[in-house]
Design a protein around this motif. Structure first.
Motif, mmCIF file in Angstrom:
data_model
loop_
_atom_site.group_PDB
_atom_site.id
_atom_site.type_symbol
_atom_site.label_atom_id
_atom_site.label_comp_id
_atom_site.label_asym_id
_atom_site.label_seq_id
_atom_site.Cartn_x
_atom_site.Cartn_y
_atom_site.Cartn_z
ATOM 1 N N GLU A 1 -63.935 -10.181 -15.497
ATOM 2 C CA GLU A 1 -62.585 -9.650 -15.722
ATOM 3 C C GLU A 1 -61.929 -10.375 -16.898
ATOM 4 O OE1 GLU A 1 -60.228 -9.068 -12.113
ATOM 5 O OE2 GLU A 1 -62.034 -9.587 -10.982
ATOM 6 N N GLU A 2 -62.649 -10.413 -17.995
ATOM 7 C CA GLU A 2 -62.209 -11.165 -19.173
ATOM 8 C C GLU A 2 -60.836 -10.720 -19.677
ATOM 9 O OE1 GLU A 2 -63.719 -12.319 -23.671
ATOM 10 O OE2 GLU A 2 -65.053 -11.200 -22.350
ATOM 11 N N SER A 3 -60.592 -9.433 -19.730
ATOM 12 C CA SER A 3 -59.306 -8.964 -20.250
ATOM 13 C C SER A 3 -58.150 -9.351 -19.323
ATOM 14 C CB SER A 3 -59.324 -7.455 -20.480
ATOM 15 O OG SER A 3 -59.596 -6.772 -19.283
ATOM 16 N N ALA A 4 -58.373 -9.323 -18.019
ATOM 17 C CA ALA A 4 -57.330 -9.743 -17.072
ATOM 18 C C ALA A 4 -57.047 -11.236 -17.219
ATOM 19 C CB ALA A 4 -57.746 -9.431 -15.638
ATOM 20 N N GLU B 1 -57.487 -13.055 -19.938
ATOM 21 C CA GLU B 1 -56.764 -13.240 -21.201
ATOM 22 C C GLU B 1 -55.301 -12.848 -21.056
ATOM 23 O OE1 GLU B 1 -58.783 -11.196 -24.355
ATOM 24 O OE2 GLU B 1 -60.574 -12.442 -24.163
ATOM 25 N N ALA B 2 -55.045 -11.732 -20.396
ATOM 26 C CA ALA B 2 -53.663 -11.272 -20.199
ATOM 27 C C ALA B 2 -52.844 -12.266 -19.382
ATOM 28 C CB ALA B 2 -53.659 -9.910 -19.521
#
Length: 89
Positions: free
Chosen positions: A44-47, A49-50
């Motif tokens: 869940e890389e984008s989560a 980062e967010a």
């Protein structure tokens, strides 16, 4: 007590993450309104980062309105988690 959202950001083979799971499991046993969601930072890389996750484990506690009330990078103590959960009440 209103619902309390607890997000745990982890990574594979992270020993401190395993310890943190135990701390949060005990907190969940004591506080039934706690909703725990675990996020693997690789899957869940984008989560991650967010959420501005820089290390694992990271625990983020927020109220039902989504406002963050507590963040711990590393292993939090049970007392720290319980105090943060009480702040949401």
């Amino acid at each position: 007590m209103p619902d309390v959202n607890v997000d745990l950001y982890t990574s594979t083979f992270c020993e401190p993450c395993m310890i943190t799971r135990g701390v949060l499991a005990e907190a969940g046993r004591l506080v039934s309104a706690m909703n725990l969601v675990e996020h693997d930072i690789v899957r869940e890389e984008s989560a991650a980062e967010a959420a501005h996750i820089r290390s694992t484990p990271t625990v983020v506690i927020s109220g039902s309105d989504g406002a963050e009330v507590f963040r711990a990078e590393g292993i939090p103590t049970l007392n720290q988690v319980l105090v943060a959960l009480a702040k949401v009440a």
